[in-house]
Design an enzyme around this catalytic site. Structure first.
Site, mmCIF file in Angstrom:
data_model
loop_
_atom_site.group_PDB
_atom_site.id
_atom_site.type_symbol
_atom_site.label_atom_id
_atom_site.label_comp_id
_atom_site.label_asym_id
_atom_site.label_seq_id
_atom_site.Cartn_x
_atom_site.Cartn_y
_atom_site.Cartn_z
ATOM 1 N N CYS A 143 9.487 2.194 15.991
ATOM 2 C CA CYS A 143 10.420 2.799 17.302
ATOM 3 C C CYS A 143 11.903 2.329 16.917
ATOM 4 O O CYS A 143 11.771 0.739 16.493
ATOM 5 C CB CYS A 143 9.901 2.409 18.480
ATOM 6 S SG CYS A 143 8.286 3.396 19.091
ATOM 7 N N ARG B 55 13.667 4.387 9.970
ATOM 8 C CA ARG B 55 12.501 3.388 10.363
ATOM 9 C C ARG B 55 11.252 4.249 10.581
ATOM 10 O O ARG B 55 10.157 4.086 10.683
ATOM 11 C CB ARG B 55 12.836 2.623 11.776
ATOM 12 C CG ARG B 55 13.737 1.650 11.596
ATOM 13 C CD ARG B 55 14.478 1.166 12.837
ATOM 14 N NE ARG B 55 13.405 0.618 13.832
ATOM 15 C CZ ARG B 55 13.506 -0.773 13.776
ATOM 16 N NH1 ARG B 55 14.233 -1.454 13.656
ATOM 17 N NH2 ARG B 55 12.674 -1.198 14.743
ATOM 18 N N TRP C 198 8.112 6.295 17.503
ATOM 19 C CA TRP C 198 7.099 6.385 16.643
ATOM 20 C C TRP C 198 5.855 6.396 17.019
ATOM 21 O O TRP C 198 5.500 5.040 17.686
ATOM 22 C CB TRP C 198 7.266 5.372 15.476
ATOM 23 C CG TRP C 198 6.567 5.564 14.200
ATOM 24 C CD1 TRP C 198 6.853 6.704 13.347
ATOM 25 C CD2 TRP C 198 5.314 5.190 13.851
ATOM 26 N NE1 TRP C 198 6.017 6.724 12.388
ATOM 27 C CE2 TRP C 198 4.757 5.883 12.603
ATOM 28 C CE3 TRP C 198 4.384 4.224 14.442
ATOM 29 C CZ2 TRP C 198 3.709 5.630 11.851
ATOM 30 C CZ3 TRP C 198 3.220 3.914 13.588
ATOM 31 C CH2 TRP C 198 2.964 4.661 12.383
ATOM 32 N N ASN D 190 10.234 -0.430 22.728
ATOM 33 C CA ASN D 190 9.527 -0.535 21.558
ATOM 34 C C ASN D 190 8.275 -1.653 21.830
ATOM 35 O O ASN D 190 8.473 -2.485 22.295
ATOM 36 C CB ASN D 190 10.135 -1.295 20.538
ATOM 37 C CG ASN D 190 11.373 -0.492 19.796
ATOM 38 O OD1 ASN D 190 11.545 0.685 20.430
ATOM 39 N ND2 ASN D 190 12.387 -1.119 19.062
ATOM 40 N N GLY D 191 7.088 -1.571 21.232
ATOM 41 C CA GLY D 191 5.895 -2.266 21.455
ATOM 42 C C GLY D 191 4.876 -1.622 22.112
ATOM 43 O O GLY D 191 4.829 -0.504 22.498
ATOM 44 N N GLU E 44 -7.590 -3.576 -5.383
ATOM 45 C CA GLU E 44 -6.335 -3.380 -4.763
ATOM 46 C C GLU E 44 -5.169 -4.182 -5.303
ATOM 47 O O GLU E 44 -4.085 -3.661 -5.654
ATOM 48 C CB GLU E 44 -6.270 -3.768 -3.346
ATOM 49 C CG GLU E 44 -5.316 -3.616 -2.409
ATOM 50 C CD GLU E 44 -4.391 -2.183 -2.629
ATOM 51 O OE1 GLU E 44 -5.109 -1.268 -2.947
ATOM 52 O OE2 GLU E 44 -3.317 -2.160 -1.979
ATOM 53 N N LYS F 209 -2.012 -2.182 -7.115
ATOM 54 C CA LYS F 209 -0.710 -2.738 -6.671
ATOM 55 C C LYS F 209 0.151 -2.982 -8.005
ATOM 56 O O LYS F 209 1.386 -2.608 -8.162
ATOM 57 C CB LYS F 209 -0.820 -3.903 -5.710
ATOM 58 C CG LYS F 209 -0.056 -3.870 -4.588
ATOM 59 C CD LYS F 209 0.031 -2.836 -3.617
ATOM 60 C CE LYS F 209 -0.697 -1.604 -3.896
ATOM 61 N NZ LYS F 209 -0.918 -0.549 -2.739
ATOM 62 N N GLU G 138 0.857 0.259 -10.372
ATOM 63 C CA GLU G 138 1.433 1.227 -9.695
ATOM 64 C C GLU G 138 3.155 0.823 -9.842
ATOM 65 O O GLU G 138 4.059 1.753 -10.036
ATOM 66 C CB GLU G 138 1.231 1.779 -8.611
ATOM 67 C CG GLU G 138 1.164 0.980 -7.337
ATOM 68 C CD GLU G 138 0.437 1.434 -6.007
ATOM 69 O OE1 GLU G 138 0.376 2.895 -6.156
ATOM 70 O OE2 GLU G 138 -0.008 1.014 -5.159
ATOM 71 N N HIS H 12 -19.965 -7.010 -19.302
ATOM 72 C CA HIS H 12 -20.412 -5.830 -19.787
ATOM 73 C C HIS H 12 -19.659 -4.764 -20.463
ATOM 74 O O HIS H 12 -19.881 -3.640 -20.563
ATOM 75 C CB HIS H 12 -21.194 -4.930 -18.888
ATOM 76 C CG HIS H 12 -22.311 -5.932 -18.071
ATOM 77 N ND1 HIS H 12 -23.505 -6.216 -18.743
ATOM 78 C CD2 HIS H 12 -22.363 -6.379 -16.935
ATOM 79 C CE1 HIS H 12 -24.374 -6.952 -17.935
ATOM 80 N NE2 HIS H 12 -23.550 -7.093 -16.818
ATOM 81 N N LYS I 3 4.320 9.013 -1.837
ATOM 82 C CA LYS I 3 3.647 8.301 -0.572
ATOM 83 C C LYS I 3 2.446 9.143 -0.074
ATOM 84 O O LYS I 3 1.417 8.131 0.392
ATOM 85 C CB LYS I 3 4.819 8.266 0.520
ATOM 86 C CG LYS I 3 4.368 7.386 1.575
ATOM 87 C CD LYS I 3 4.410 5.859 1.213
ATOM 88 C CE LYS I 3 3.818 4.931 2.226
ATOM 89 N NZ LYS I 3 2.930 3.607 1.979
HETATM 90 C C1 G6P Z 1 -1.105 7.923 -2.274
HETATM 91 C C2 G6P Z 1 -0.284 6.569 -2.161
HETATM 92 C C3 G6P Z 1 -1.277 5.608 -1.914
HETATM 93 C C4 G6P Z 1 -2.176 6.053 -0.927
HETATM 94 C C5 G6P Z 1 -2.900 7.147 -1.298
HETATM 95 C C6 G6P Z 1 -3.958 7.412 0.002
HETATM 96 O O1 G6P Z 1 -1.577 7.850 -3.673
HETATM 97 O O2 G6P Z 1 0.642 6.556 -3.025
HETATM 98 O O3 G6P Z 1 -0.546 4.293 -1.393
HETATM 99 O O4 G6P Z 1 -3.154 4.582 -0.865
HETATM 100 O O5 G6P Z 1 -2.139 8.322 -1.436
HETATM 101 O O6 G6P Z 1 -3.056 7.706 1.003
HETATM 102 P P1 G6P Z 1 -3.416 7.851 2.754
HETATM 103 O O7 G6P Z 1 -2.106 8.352 3.400
HETATM 104 O O8 G6P Z 1 -4.597 8.870 2.780
HETATM 105 O O9 G6P Z 1 -3.767 6.519 2.758
#
Ligand code: G6P
Length: 599
Positions: free
Chosen positions: A2, A27, A70, A96-97, A475, A479, A482, A498, A594
């Site tokens: 927010c 934001r 938000w 906010n909060g 993960e 990261k 990507e 293996h 995203k």
């Molecule tokens: C896309 C994004 C990832 C995300 C995935 C799942 O590939 O680039 O960062 O983890 O979607 O998205 P979600 O909104 O379902 O967590």
């Protein structure tokens, strides 16, 4: 997250507040509103975008507050949008909060009529009570905030009172000192075109902004907050001075986690309050949990699966959502399908949820987005409350997902009678310490930058970990690849030998997760395997005797089963700094989105 903007001074407030809201758009928000105070209060608010707001061309008021919302409590509707008012519309509030004790306060204010589903609405009603009790506006706000549990930044204006009063606890507010008036905002971007002279309020501060200027109080005593000049340009200010949203969001994790946990833990009894009401009988006869998710959310699901099995004693599988079928031999009435999705809009995850629902299984969505399709489609929903994430690479939402799912595992364990109060209390205490532990890692960022510079020319990276360290190694590799475009893979540490061991050379650093919850002693054998093939080893460790096996060691504070989650913050920083060294477009990596809304 927010956003708040407020202005009082010699100019008309409406255009200043409206532009301020525009400046806060980055934001993320789902509804918006403005209150103008001029011999009475006019409120304009609605769900949707600022441009949709139905405001007059001009308005004579020189005092206004505005808000981009938000959603966290209540859907993004017109009624739930801020500002909120008391019944007579004499007091208007933006916030906010999260106010943790809003339900108790609503019950106490039983003679008042509430119109929204928000936690915020208790504030104008409390202020109204204190004003009726002969308080001035500042002392009414002081008396009100003394009643609130949780985190907040608020701005309050009231009919017949000069200007507005703001207050903060665990949520930022900055005051702007202009030639023609005073401003307040949740971040400086909102008013930067009007003034660069600002003072940052501290926790517990209350300030009264009027046409005469700004007075700041702390514990009822007048105080001064130093005026500083902002040197940033607006674009940098949006990113809080960070070069990329991703880095800002990595650094926001302690605050995001506090918001995730706020009001949900009882460390004394070991209970959690997630407003989740799965029937008792269904829970005790539960045979299987299936987690469906994609990308980073899938890794959070893999972390959670082990916790569900350990604490709730229920078989848990994690499915790649795009491959999911509700198949053979399962009893849909005894199966819970948990969809983990930051956006709540990922097509593969929504489609998996629909397949599960049409087979007759109950669904639970774990999402960041109030009002998203996943939230609306699921039988039950728990929000992770991480705030909006703008960088394509998910960071703070992964942490908030794992923290939320840890609370779900405690909920399931307590309801099913498989988790003792003592064990639950100690887990919840670990959760409470999580934001601080993450901060410790963030404080060590300088070293991750140096190490990243050392390894930036590597051919490939392998990440290894066991148990809870395995999803974190997946993960960490995701990261890195990507955002840096360097090949990286994550493995269960025991699996490396293996096949992939054939690729290990002195040009392929191996990153090992060696914390509690990740069977670190066993993984040390795998560290030795790669070392004897000359691979440099970066260890993220909470053991006190691993230094001799490692070329680089990052130390994780003790935190039980949450240590791998804390280790992940090192991996985020490491990935970020490698990509930064390579000059990659970190917030918008090539080919990625995203939110992926096609199957
Ligand atoms: C896309 C994004 C990832 C995300 C995935 C799942 O590939 O680039 O960062 O983890 O979607 O998205 P979600 O909104 O379902 O967590």
């Amino acid at each position: 997250m927010c956003g708040i903007i407020g202005y009082v001074g010699n100019d008309h407030a409406l255009p200043i507040v409206a532009t301020g809201l525009k400046n806060l758009e980055y934001r993320g928000y789902d509804s918006v509103g403005i209150a103008l105070n001029e011999n009475g209060i006019d409120v304009f608010k609605k769900s949707g975008e600022i441009d949709d707001l139905d405001v007059p061309e001009t308005h004579p008021s020189n005092c206004g507050i505005g808000h981009t919302r938000w959603s966290t409590h209540g859907k993004p509707t017109d009624v739930n949008a801020h500002p909120h008012t008391d019944e007579d519309g004499e007091v208007a509030v933006v916030h906010n909060g999260i106010i943790d004790n809003y339900e108790a306060l609503r019950a106490e204010l039983d003679s008042h009529t509430f119109t929204s589903e928000t936690d915020t609405e208790v504030v104008p009603h409390l202020v109204e009570e204190y004003l009726a009790d002969d308080h001035d506006l500042r002392s009414a706000v002081e008396a009100t905030i003394a009643r609130l549990d949780g985190s907040f930044a608020i701005a309050v204006t009231a009919s017949g009172h000069d200007g507005f009063v703001v207050a903060r606890r665990d949520s930022p507010l900055v005051v702007g000192h202009g030639d023609d008036g005073a401003f307040v905002a949740s971040d400086v971007t909102a008013f930067l075109e009007h003034t660069r002279d600002v003072s940052y309020l501290e926790d517990g501060d209350v300030a009264h902004l009027t046409t005469d200027g700004v007075s700041v109080f702390h514990d009822g005593e007048g105080t001064d907050r130093a005026v500083q000049t902002v040197e940033w340009e607006a674009e940098a200010a949006e990113k809080g001075g960070y070069d990329h949203y991703m880095l800002k969001e990595i650094h926001e994790q302690p605050q995001a986690l506090r918001q995730t946990l706020s009001g949900r833990l009882d460390t004394v009894t070991g209970d959690v309050d997630l407003e989740l009401d799965l029937p008792e009988q269904y829970l005790s006869s539960l045979q299987e949990i299936q987690i469906v998710a994609c990308g980073t959310s899938n890794h959070a699901g893999r972390y959670a699966a082990r916790l569900f099995e350990q604490f709730a004693d229920v078989r848990t599988t994690v499915e790649t959502a795009s491959e999911y079928e509700f198949s053979g031999g399962r009893d849909p009435w005894r199966t819970l399908v948990v969809a983990v999705t930051q956006s709540g809009e990922t097509a593969d995850t929504l489609s998996a949820m629909r397949r599960a629902a049409s087979a007759g299984a109950r669904t639970l969505a774990i999402t960041n987005m109030v009002g998203s399709t996943a939230a609306r489609d699921a039988d039950h929903v728990v929000y992770i409350r991480a705030g909006p994430e703008i960088g394509v690479a998910a960071t703070k939402t992964f942490a908030a997902q794992v923290a939320t799912l840890t609370m779900v595992s405690v909920y399931l364990g307590r309801q099913r009678g498989t988790l003792s109060g003592d064990r639950a209390s100690s887990l919840l205490s670990n959760l409470r310490e999580l934001p601080g532990a993450v901060q410790q890692v963030l404080d060590d960022e300088e070293r991750t930058r140096d190490v990243a510079a050392e390894f930036v020319d590597s051919d490939a990276f392998f990440f290894i970990g066991r148990k809870l360290g395995w999803p974190v190694s997946l993960e960490g590799a995701l990261k890195l690849k990507e955002i840096s475009y360097i090949h990286a893979e994550g493995f269960a540490a025991g699996e490396l030998k293996h096949g992939t061991l054939a690729l290990v050379t002195d040009q392929t650093p191996v990153v090992a997760v060696l914390t509690d919850g990740a069977a670190p002693r066993k993984s040390l054998n795998n560290v030795k395997e790669v070392e004897s093939r000359d691979a440099p080893v970066v260890g993220v460790s909470s053991l006190d005797d691993t230094t001799k096996y490692l070329d680089v060691e990052f130390t994780v504070p003790e935190l039980g089963v949450l240590e791998p989650l804390v280790a992940n913050v090192y991996l985020q920083l490491f990935a970020y700094h490698i990509a930064d060294e390579l000059g990659r477009p970190i917030d918008k990596p090539r080919n990625l989105a995203k939110s992926v809304t096609v199957e």
